[in-house]
Design a protein around this motif. Structure first.
Motif, short mmCIF file in Angstrom:
data_model
loop_
_atom_site.label_atom_id
_atom_site.label_comp_id
_atom_site.label_asym_id
_atom_site.label_seq_id
_atom_site.Cartn_x
_atom_site.Cartn_y
_atom_site.Cartn_z
N PRO A 1 109.64 -5.74 61.92
CA PRO A 1 109.56 -7.19 62.10
C PRO A 1 108.82 -7.66 63.34
N ASP A 2 108.67 -6.80 64.36
CA ASP A 2 108.17 -7.28 65.65
C ASP A 2 106.94 -6.54 66.18
N ALA A 3 106.69 -5.32 65.75
CA ALA A 3 105.64 -4.50 66.35
C ALA A 3 104.25 -5.05 66.05
N GLY A 4 103.30 -4.63 66.89
CA GLY A 4 101.91 -4.98 66.68
C GLY A 4 101.18 -3.92 65.89
N HIS A 5 99.84 -3.97 65.93
CA HIS A 5 99.03 -3.05 65.14
C HIS A 5 99.33 -1.60 65.50
N ASP A 6 99.52 -1.32 66.78
CA ASP A 6 99.84 0.04 67.20
C ASP A 6 101.33 0.28 67.03
N LEU A 7 101.74 0.41 65.80
CA LEU A 7 103.15 0.58 65.46
C LEU A 7 103.78 1.81 66.11
N PRO A 8 103.10 2.97 66.15
CA PRO A 8 103.71 4.12 66.83
C PRO A 8 103.91 3.91 68.33
N LEU A 9 103.13 3.04 68.94
CA LEU A 9 103.31 2.72 70.36
C LEU A 9 104.49 1.77 70.53
N ASP A 10 104.54 0.71 69.73
CA ASP A 10 105.56 -0.33 69.90
C ASP A 10 106.94 0.11 69.40
N ALA A 11 106.99 0.93 68.36
CA ALA A 11 108.29 1.28 67.77
C ALA A 11 108.30 2.72 67.29
N PRO A 12 108.15 3.69 68.20
CA PRO A 12 108.04 5.09 67.77
C PRO A 12 109.28 5.63 67.06
N GLU A 13 110.46 5.28 67.55
CA GLU A 13 111.68 5.80 66.92
C GLU A 13 111.87 5.22 65.53
N TRP A 14 111.54 3.96 65.36
CA TRP A 14 111.61 3.34 64.04
C TRP A 14 110.66 4.05 63.07
N VAL A 15 109.44 4.33 63.53
CA VAL A 15 108.48 5.05 62.69
C VAL A 15 109.05 6.40 62.27
N LEU A 16 109.59 7.14 63.21
CA LEU A 16 110.12 8.47 62.89
C LEU A 16 111.32 8.38 61.96
N ASP A 17 112.16 7.37 62.14
CA ASP A 17 113.30 7.19 61.24
C ASP A 17 112.82 6.97 59.80
N GLN A 18 111.81 6.12 59.64
CA GLN A 18 111.30 5.85 58.28
C GLN A 18 110.70 7.10 57.66
N ILE A 19 109.96 7.86 58.47
CA ILE A 19 109.33 9.07 57.95
C ILE A 19 110.38 10.08 57.51
N MET A 20 111.38 10.28 58.33
CA MET A 20 112.39 11.29 58.00
C MET A 20 113.23 10.87 56.79
N ASP A 21 113.56 9.59 56.68
CA ASP A 21 114.30 9.12 55.51
C ASP A 21 113.48 9.31 54.23
N TRP A 22 112.21 8.94 54.31
CA TRP A 22 111.32 9.10 53.15
C TRP A 22 111.14 10.55 52.79
N ARG A 23 110.96 11.40 53.80
CA ARG A 23 110.75 12.83 53.55
C ARG A 23 111.98 13.44 52.88
N ALA A 24 113.15 13.06 53.35
CA ALA A 24 114.38 13.59 52.74
C ALA A 24 114.50 13.14 51.29
N ALA A 25 114.09 11.90 51.02
CA ALA A 25 114.20 11.38 49.65
C ALA A 25 113.18 11.99 48.71
N THR A 26 111.97 12.27 49.22
CA THR A 26 110.91 12.79 48.35
C THR A 26 110.98 14.30 48.19
N ALA A 27 111.44 15.00 49.24
CA ALA A 27 111.52 16.46 49.14
C ALA A 27 112.69 16.84 48.23
N GLY A 28 113.90 16.41 48.62
CA GLY A 28 115.07 16.67 47.80
C GLY A 28 115.36 18.14 47.64
N PRO A 29 116.48 18.47 47.01
CA PRO A 29 116.80 19.87 46.78
C PRO A 29 115.91 20.48 45.72
N ALA A 30 115.68 21.76 45.84
CA ALA A 30 114.87 22.45 44.85
C ALA A 30 115.58 22.41 43.50
#
Length: 264
Positions: free
Chosen positions: A226-255
């Motif tokens: 809701p608040d970050a600028g164009h450089d999202l990894p600079l303005d909100a790095p932990e938020w970026v990592l949270d989204q990546i890890m949640d998505w990765r867990a959902a897409t990888a899933g158990p074998a």
């Protein structure tokens, strides 16, 4: 084992990720590797000629990783021009990719030019090319354009200026990258690669509607800060990592176990 590849945008280099790479590595499986790669013409590759097309930039990046002994599967975390390179990679060699995270990008054919680069930025961006402008002055202006709260990032412009002096990007390479970004069109159909779109609602450089349009076009998951600028990894790095890890867990899933064989 996955090689996570961080890709930056126009004239930016691996160092502009700051400590995002190390923060990401701390969250991954021990066998995974994180590398921040430079596009041809930027950073450690600033002596190379930047191709004037996104597919050629993608091919050059793939070749650079191979030369460095980094092997697929790759998972790309890519911003702006880097995200276009990631999409070209999806089209050329989807078998090499475990997924792509596309951050604050825009695409010809999906969004009009005034959304891809807000007109209020035309003069400030042109001013970055003014002769006599110091590296520090230039990076201070870039910070103002790309962060929603530049005052929070004390020392960022100084670090970026040091990188610019160490790895200057030639005007020719900058223009070729700009040309590549301006004319790149995405694949006609959704790539067969897992994709996540991240965007900033307060991006004053590229309209967040560009990311929304991409997500709508291919029915992709979209997460909007809701608040970050164009450089999202600079303005909100932990938020970026949270989204990546949640998505990765959902897409990888158990074998999945192989289907049971029916008796004859």
């Amino acid at each position: 084992m996955t090689t996570w590849v961080l890709l930056r945008g126009l004239t930016r280099e691996a160092g502009h990720w700051g400590d995002v790479g190390s923060r990401l590595a701390a969250r991954l499986d021990p066998g995974d590797t994180v590398v921040a790669a430079d596009l041809a013409g930027n950073g450690s590759l600033n002596a190379h000629r930047s191709p004037a097309s996104v597919p050629a930039l993608s091919d050059a990046c793939r070749e650079d990783l191979r030369r460095r002994g980094l092997h697929p599967p790759y998972l790309l975390v890519a911003m702006s021009l880097g995200a276009m390179v990631a999409l070209a990679w999806c089209e050329a060699a989807p078998e090499e990719l475990a997924g792509c995270v596309l951050i604050n990008t825009s695409l010809r054919g999906l969004s009009p030019f005034w959304q891809r680069l807000a007109p209020r930025n035309y003069l400030p961006l042109a001013g970055l090319m003014r002769p006599g402008l110091s590296a520090l002055e230039r990076e201070q202006r870039v910070l103002q354009l790309t962060s929603s709260e530049p005052a929070r990032h004390e020392g960022a412009a100084d670090r970026w200026a040091a990188m610019a002096r160490r790895h200057p990007v030639s005007p020719g390479n900058a223009w070729r990258q700009l040309l590549a970004a301006a004319r790149y069109r995405p694949p006609p159909a959704r790539p067969g690669v897992a994709l996540l779109v991240l965007a900033s609602a307060n991006d004053r450089l590229v309209s967040p509607r560009c990311s929304k349009r991409l997500a709508e076009r291919w029915a992709l998951p979209l997460k909007m800060h809701p608040d970050a600028g164009h450089d999202l990894p600079l303005d909100a790095p932990e938020w970026v990592l949270d989204q990546i890890m949640d998505w990765r867990a959902a897409t990888a899933g158990p074998a999945r176990p192989p289907p049971a064989r029916r008796p004859p």
